[in-house]
Design a protein around this motif. Structure first.
Motif, PDB file in Angstrom:
ATOM      1  N   PHE A   9      14.784 179.565  14.256  1.00 17.87           N
ATOM      2  CA  PHE A   9      15.278 180.951  13.478  1.00 17.87           C
ATOM      3  C   PHE A   9      15.164 180.725  12.023  1.00 17.87           C
ATOM      4  N   ILE A  10      15.394 179.729  11.524  1.00 21.21           N
ATOM      5  CA  ILE A  10      15.214 179.768   9.908  1.00 21.21           C
ATOM      6  C   ILE A  10      13.842 180.133   9.649  1.00 21.21           C
ATOM      7  N   ARG A  11      12.596 179.165  10.383  1.00 21.62           N
ATOM      8  CA  ARG A  11      11.382 179.498  10.217  1.00 21.62           C
ATOM      9  C   ARG A  11      11.063 181.159  10.412  1.00 21.62           C
ATOM     10  N   ASP A  12      11.511 181.541  11.418  1.00 24.38           N
ATOM     11  CA  ASP A  12      10.834 182.921  12.052  1.00 24.38           C
ATOM     12  C   ASP A  12      11.560 183.973  11.066  1.00 24.38           C
ATOM     13  N   ASN A  13      12.503 183.634  10.336  1.00 27.12           N
ATOM     14  CA  ASN A  13      13.157 184.638   9.514  1.00 27.12           C
ATOM     15  C   ASN A  13      12.952 184.355   7.794  1.00 27.12           C
ATOM     16  N   PHE A  14      12.025 183.514   7.463  1.00 21.96           N
ATOM     17  CA  PHE A  14      11.636 183.212   6.145  1.00 21.96           C
ATOM     18  C   PHE A  14      10.764 184.466   5.569  1.00 21.96           C
ATOM     19  N   MET A  15      11.245 184.705   4.872  1.00 27.03           N
ATOM     20  CA  MET A  15      10.831 186.286   4.039  1.00 27.03           C
ATOM     21  C   MET A  15      10.975 186.254   2.643  1.00 27.03           C
ATOM     22  N   SER A  16      10.238 186.921   2.068  1.00 27.24           N
ATOM     23  CA  SER A  16      10.376 186.999   0.438  1.00 27.24           C
ATOM     24  C   SER A  16      11.532 187.678   0.004  1.00 27.24           C
ATOM     25  N   THR A  17      12.078 188.494   0.835  1.00 26.82           N
ATOM     26  CA  THR A  17      13.450 189.288   0.848  1.00 26.82           C
ATOM     27  C   THR A  17      14.773 188.460   0.939  1.00 26.82           C
ATOM     28  N   GLY A  18      14.682 187.338   1.610  1.00 27.09           N
ATOM     29  CA  GLY A  18      15.757 186.726   2.057  1.00 27.09           C
ATOM     30  C   GLY A  18      16.386 187.129   3.471  1.00 27.09           C
ATOM     31  N   LEU A  39      16.398 173.651   5.784  1.00 24.37           N
ATOM     32  CA  LEU A  39      17.099 174.922   5.228  1.00 24.37           C
ATOM     33  C   LEU A  39      16.663 174.958   3.603  1.00 24.37           C
ATOM     34  N   GLU A  40      16.959 173.840   3.205  1.00 22.74           N
ATOM     35  CA  GLU A  40      16.825 173.774   1.669  1.00 22.74           C
ATOM     36  C   GLU A  40      15.337 173.647   1.374  1.00 22.74           C
ATOM     37  N   GLU A  41      14.712 172.848   2.242  1.00 18.58           N
ATOM     38  CA  GLU A  41      13.083 172.881   2.016  1.00 18.58           C
ATOM     39  C   GLU A  41      12.437 174.070   2.078  1.00 18.58           C
ATOM     40  N   MET A  42      13.073 175.243   3.134  1.00 20.38           N
ATOM     41  CA  MET A  42      12.600 176.519   3.094  1.00 20.38           C
ATOM     42  C   MET A  42      12.808 177.224   1.812  1.00 20.38           C
ATOM     43  N   ASN A  43      14.093 177.228   1.545  1.00 17.03           N
ATOM     44  CA  ASN A  43      14.452 177.605   0.219  1.00 17.03           C
ATOM     45  C   ASN A  43      13.672 177.209  -1.014  1.00 17.03           C
ATOM     46  N   ILE A  44      13.257 175.952  -1.102  1.00 17.26           N
ATOM     47  CA  ILE A  44      12.560 175.707  -2.116  1.00 17.26           C
ATOM     48  C   ILE A  44      11.347 176.258  -2.040  1.00 17.26           C
ATOM     49  N   LEU A  45      10.565 176.312  -0.971  1.00 22.06           N
ATOM     50  CA  LEU A  45       9.462 176.914  -0.833  1.00 22.06           C
ATOM     51  C   LEU A  45       9.499 178.528  -1.090  1.00 22.06           C
ATOM     52  N   GLY A  46      10.338 179.003  -0.743  1.00 19.95           N
ATOM     53  CA  GLY A  46      10.488 180.422  -1.070  1.00 19.95           C
ATOM     54  C   GLY A  46      10.748 180.741  -2.640  1.00 19.95           C
ATOM     55  N   ALA A  47      11.502 179.980  -3.189  1.00 18.39           N
ATOM     56  CA  ALA A  47      11.605 179.865  -4.989  1.00 18.39           C
ATOM     57  C   ALA A  47      10.140 179.768  -5.487  1.00 18.39           C
ATOM     58  N   LYS A  48       9.341 178.844  -4.745  1.00 19.53           N
ATOM     59  CA  LYS A  48       8.075 178.703  -5.528  1.00 19.53           C
ATOM     60  C   LYS A  48       7.157 179.911  -5.392  1.00 19.53           C
TER      61      LYS A  48
END
Lengths: 193, 174
Positions: A9-18, A39-48
């Motif tokens: 779910f976290i991966r499939d919904n990973f988008m720049s808009t959150g 989730l934290e890893e994904m958030n870090i990637l999103g921030a990058k």
């Protein structure tokens, strides 16, 4: 809810808009260190990735773009107003149909899994771009957008093209393809099937 | 001011100002998408122009079964792919990655430009299908079903491409 479903779910919904996490996911995250870390890893990637979430033309580029597009549109309009022989449209349409025929033939002839090859073509029916009909495609070529041919043949329009072919027509259409065209199609289409 | 649907209908009937409004609405999104695909501003500008010209020429064929934006992205994706195929190579970041427009921003420092270049490079270094899927999903917020439509693959294939792209980006940017 198991961890894999939460991660999916976290991966499939990973988008720049959150996105918002549903309650069952947040409930799981409260209890699961591993999924919280994911989730934290994904958030870090999103921030990058944030710095390139919005790339825009500069004011100068915008002016150049708009000027260039207006000129191109004017040129296209002027070209379209010139006479186009009817047989040219016909031959281009026939070329597109022939390409589709070759696609089918190749799916049958060269793919070890014939069902799969045909299914690829048939599944393309679901695509939204089946709106492009052969007349439109002919006009695209006539209008000079010759690089549309590969994409039309290889991609989304393949399904539509196959729809145009009635039983028994394939051989006739295939006969219309020149050796050069056939070579080109084989070179370009084998990778796609 | 007419809504998008109104603009599309007017543009289909030949209203150039309506088409120009649609262009203004989408030009930066399409440019950004192509830029992240090609990592080259000049190429992105050219392909953005090609995309809107093709849209203009084929508006009569747009039957509104898909959204206008999906239709535009599909044209842009095809243009980009054809460009990459023609250039006979996967696009790599040019030496001296050009961020000309970024220079106009007062808060843009060298470090930020380098960081952006690295990010674009990381994305443009993905295999084409993964790059396209990632761009359409993460940056353009398209539904997987729409992406499947654009790419001519199944929804599950788009999810797989997305997952693989994410894994590679995590590794490269981690």
């Amino acid at each position: 809810m198991d961890c894999q479903k939460v991660k999916d779910f976290i991966r499939d919904n990973f988008m720049s808009t959150g996105y918002d996490l549903p309650r069952d996911i947040t409930g799981h995250l409260d209890e699961c260190t591993e999924c919280r870390a994911y989730l934290e890893e994904m958030n870090i990637l999103g921030a990058k990735l944030d710095p390139i979430a919005e790339i825009s033309m500069s004011p100068e580029e915008t002016i150049d773009f708009e000027t260039g597009l207006n000129r191109a549109i004017e040129a296209a309009d002027a070209e379209q107003s010139t006479y186009v022989p009817e047989n040219r449209i016909f031959s281009l349409t026939r070329m597109a149909l022939a390409a589709a025929a070759v696609l089918i033939m190749m799916a049958v002839s060269f793919n070890s899994d014939m069902t799969n090859g045909l299914a690829v073509l048939q599944n393309m029916d679901a695509l939204q771009l089946s709106q492009v009909d052969t007349d439109d495609m002919a006009m695209m070529f006539v209008n000079g957008d010759s690089d549309l041919l590969p994409s039309l043949v290889e991609d989304e329009s393949a399904a539509y093209l196959t729809d145009q072919i009635k039983p028994g027509q394939a051989d006739d259409i295939l006969d219309a393809v020149t050796a050069e065209e056939l070579e080109w199609l084989m070179e370009n289409l084998t990778m796609e099937i | 001011m007419p809504d998008e649907q109104g603009l599309i209908e007017k543009a289909i009937k030949g209203d150039k100002e309506a088409f120009a409004s649609l262009v203004r609405q989408y030009q930066n999104r399409i440019f950004g998408f192509i830029m992240r695909m090609t990592a080259n501003r000049e190429t992105a500008l050219d392909l953005t122009q090609d995309t809107f010209l093709a849209a203009y020429q084929n508006l009569s064929g747009f039957r509104q079964e898909a959204s206008f934006s999906t239709w535009l992205y599909q044209i842009a994706a095809n243009k980009t792919r054809n460009f990459i195929k023609r250039s006979k190579r996967e696009v790599s970041l040019p030496v001296g990655y050009d961020q000309a427009s970024e220079d106009d921003r007062p808060d843009t420092g060298l470090e930020k430009k380098e960081q952006e270049a690295l990010l674009v490079e990381a994305i443009s270094g993905l295999p084409h299908k993964q790059r396209l899927t990632f761009n359409l999903r993460y940056f353009e917020q398209m539904k997987f079903k729409e992406i499947a439509g654009v790419m001519g693959v199944s929804v599950s294939a788009t999810k797989t491409n997305f997952a693989e792209a994410l894994a590679k980006l995590k590794k490269r940017l981690g």
